[in-house]
Design an enzyme around this catalytic site. Structure first.
Site: not given
Length: 794
Positions: A177, A310, A347, A406
């Site tokens: 991400c 984020h 997202h 992640f």
């Protein structure tokens, strides 16, 4: 500061050319495809006003999930040129990428006309890459046989490069991400360092049932549109789309009369080294990335006027990010506004950082802070200066855009208007040396095993009807407990083993300051074992069969996160996926991170492992497995360190990495110039950057793999640059073609030989033990991206 010194043949010192001052980097065009529409203007009209575009997903089945919502692109998007080569199948990631890039390139047509193809570059960030194409082939026996070609990330970049005539560096990064932000930062480095004059940069990802099944089994999906930082938030909303920018040198923008929308002032990377999916609860790693970005930008925390966060909407991420933001920018608690674009478009995974950077540039342009939508009351654990639900107009000169992923990969971008506050950063050339190496191949553990196997190669075994040289992961791992190893796939396990051996050779003192040691991971095909293991039961039995223990391994950067966590390398981290040239790209990127003062040492690591399906895919693409050609599994690692750091520690170095260069044939995935002209350009540029003449090269570690159609252009390129008598070395007979690992493994072997040569040791043939000179290491993707590295004795 004096120029670095390289030892040339005969022991004659020669000065490397001083590196020119880094150039300012301008954003001159934007493109976007999101749930708000098919242009960057659509995105701003929606996100800038606080309009939520998260709604019921129509093109995917959502039975069995905790939500039916997502930031789906509902507007019509044209099919990408790739569709016609695979029987009409449309991969949404490709469609969005081509559309966003087309918009951006159209707005920057003057720049494209002014910059020759060889001076254009492209850096793409993605999480899922062409997974939709790969899954279609995997589950449909009658699917087009070329679909697997478009599964790996590099195929996306090489498709776009062919369409727009990009013959400079063509690269992909896959830090989950954080990929989009990482791609923009790397692209800015290419322009700043003069490796390209114009660079396409951004990210793209399409919604996939695999993503829904994964986040659903982790309990991360929200049944209503995501409400980042709100006290009643319940998870994230997935989205899809693409964001693309055109970056050029600010001086060129002025010369061409182009409006500078913003400048990429700096970026920072870091590793949490904490958990496969959860962030460090105190936000320590994320805060390091923000601080590094500000340092690179020459800016202070008090210079920041806006933070695009984020902001996923998950409880752990929002609270950790809030702490990180305040640690790095104390004013974000009370004065500096913070907002999340994900509250409106979802997202977008690997595209998130790119799309959110587009919004951040637009915020600077419009002097308007976009809001965080869906916010009722903010969580007390997210103590920030929020902008809830409605935009806020205020003066903006400098903004930060953050993305955290992640695997504990963190990326932070600093974007500013021309004239925003800036202070001179560190100056001077930095020498980069090799202080450690490790490898695990079919020949065994260590580089010595590879050298032995080169003298007495064994026969490969069959897998999926293809000859393969496989690696057996050890049951007892020196760097990972048996319990932890059960949770990993072989990609992570072997990566840790190779990286651990390389760090051990470099010396324990290297990790005295883990925040100054990073990891850059390279892989060509990524976590295929984990993907198949996760997807098979989902395909057979639906969402309820998804395994939350396997899903974290599906991101390409999981292995980098595992290395950082188990070996405590907490500095800059990235994952590059340049196909069969990924390992060489990892080494090149690591060197550039060191030369820009972002770390004292980087362990460049590469790994690829195979499944029967992957082997079958290669065979289906027409790769001729004859004449000794075999695929190989391998992991390799090289510790690069600044010469100053190595000297301070008293560490022994085997070689110096003088330079590197990357060039593309721009013909598309699975194609390369039959005359080797791209490989030739990469080699000539690398030698020029090193300040060397062809006669200064003692030997070449070539990108040979045993496939004559691939190897012949490489030979011709070497002959044109270095002459017909150039000494050539290769390792494919011992380890096969180890996909993304080959270039890094050859660099490790070359450095080992240079170190032995300097000491007159037994690690190199007697015929070359006393010869001087540099070594060229080549790597090529099987899509015409060529990387050349130049190493020299110390």
């Amino acid at each position: 500061m004096s120029a670095a010194v390289a030892v040339l043949p005969g022991g004659v010192p020669g000065a490397m050319p001083a590196r020119p001052a880094r150039r300012a980097v301008a954003v001159v065009a934007l493109g976007a495809v999101t749930a708000h529409g098919t242009t960057a203007e659509d995105l701003w009209e929606g996100a800038g006003a606080g309009r939520v575009a998260i709604s019921a997903v129509e093109h995917l089945p959502t039975e069995g999930y905790t939500t039916r919502l997502g930031g789906e692109v509902k507007a019509e998007v044209s099919a990408s040129p790739v569709s016609g080569t695979v029987g009409g199948f449309r991969d949404r990631s490709f469609d969005f990428m081509f559309a966003a890039a087309g918009e951006a390139s159209g707005k920057a047509a003057i720049a494209f006309d002014a910059v020759p193809p060889e001076r254009r570059g492209l850096v793409l960030g993605t999480c899922n890459a062409g997974m939709l194409s790969a899954l279609e082939w995997y589950r449909e026996p009658s699917a087009h046989p070329r679909l697997p070609l478009y599964g790996p990330p590099q195929s996306m970049a090489e498709s776009l490069a062919a369409h727009h005539g990009v013959r400079g560096p063509v690269l992909t990064v896959n830090t989950a991400c954080a990929a989009g932000a990482n791609a923009l930062g790397l692209a800015a480095d290419l322009v700043a360092d003069g490796r390209a004059d114009l660079v396409f940069a951004g990210g793209s990802d399409g919604l996939a049932d695999l993503s829904y099944a994964g986040f659903n089994c982790l309990g991360s999906l929200s049944p209503r549109p995501a409400a980042p930082y709100a006290a009643d938030r319940s998870g994230l909303s997935l989205g899809e789309g693409s964001g693309m920018m055109v970056l050029i040198a600010s001086s060129l923008a002025a010369e061409l009369g182009l409006e500078v929308l913003a400048e990429v002032r700096g970026y920072g990377l870091s590793a949490d080294g904490f958990h496969p999916t959860a962030p460090h609860p105190e936000g320590l790693g994320a805060a390091r990335a923000i601080r590094s970005a500000l340092e690179q930008a020459g800016a202070a925390p008090e210079d920041v006027d806006y933070v695009n966060s984020h902001g996923t909407g998950t409880p752990k991420n929002d609270s950790a990010e809030s702490r990180a933001t305040v640690l790095a920018i104390p004013g974000a608690r009370t004065d500096v506004p913070v907002s999340s674009t994900k509250s409106m478009v979802g997202h977008l995974l690997g595209a998130a950082g790119a799309v959110e950077a587009v919004v951040t540039v637009q915020a600077l342009q419009h002097q308007t802070v976009p809001p965080t939508a869906n916010m009722t009351a903010p969580d007390e654990d997210c103590a920030l200066r929020h902008v809830p639900n409605a935009p806020e107009q205020r003066p903006l000169r400098l903004a930060v855009s953050n993305n955290f992923a992640f695997g504990g990969a963190n990326a932070s971008l600093v974007l500013g208007l021309p004239g925003a506050p800036s202070r001179p950063g560190p100056a001077g050339d930095i020498r980069v040396v090799v202080t450690g190496a490790g490898a695990v191949t079919a020949a065994g553990r260590g580089l010595g095993a590879v050298e032995e196997a080169r003298r007495s190669p064994s026969a490969p075994r069959g897998l999926g009807g293809v000859p393969v040289r496989r690696v057996q992961a050890p049951e007892e791992h020196p760097y990972v407990s048996r319990r932890d190893s059960r949770r990993m796939d072989r990609l992570s396990t072997l990566s840790i083993l190779a990286a651990g051996d390389a760090l051990a050779e470099a010396g324990e003192s290297l990790l005295a300051e883990p925040e100054r040691v990073g990891v850059v991971f390279g892989t060509g095909i990524g976590p295929m074992e984990a993907m198949e293991s996760f997807y098979r039961p989902v395909l057979a039995d639906g969402a309820s069969a998804a395994n939350p223990g396997v899903y974290p391994n599906l991101v390409y950067n999981a292995a980098a996160g595992a290395v950082a966590t188990h070996l405590r390398t907490l500095g800059p981290t990235s994952t590059v996926t340049t196909g069969h040239a990924a390992g060489a790209t990892a080494l090149a990127y690591a060197a550039d991170l060191l030369r820009t003062h972002r770390a004292d040492a980087i362990v460049a690591t590469a790994c690829d492992v195979l499944t029967a399906s992957v082997a079958r895919a290669y065979a289906g693409l027409g790769v001729p497995f004859r004449g000794g050609l075999a695929l190989g599994e391998a992991a390799a690692a090289v510790v690069l360190e600044t010469a100053e750091s190595a000297q301070r520690r008293g560490a022994a170095a085997s070689a110096e990495l003088l330079s590197h260069a990357t060039a593309s044939d721009a013909l598309g995935p699975g194609l390369w110039d039959p005359r080797g002209r791209g490989a030739e350009r990469a080699m000539r540029e690398a030698l020029e950057l090193a300040g060397l003449a062809p006669g200064d090269v003692a030997e070449v570690w070539a990108a040979d793999c045993g496939w004559e159609e691939h190897d012949r252009p490489q030979r011709e390129a070497v002959q044109r640059v270095l002459g017909p008598d150039a000494r050539r070395e290769s390792a494919w007979t011992a380890v096969g073609e180890p996909i993304g690992v080959g270039g890094l493994l050859r660099a490790a072997l070359a450095a080992r030989r240079l170190g032995a040569r300097a000491s007159g040791g037994a690690g190199t043939p007697a015929s070359t033990r006393t010869s001087g000179g540099a070594v060229v290491v080549s790597a090529s993707s099987w899509g015409g991206t060529h990387v050349c590295l130049v190493l020299a004795p110390l």
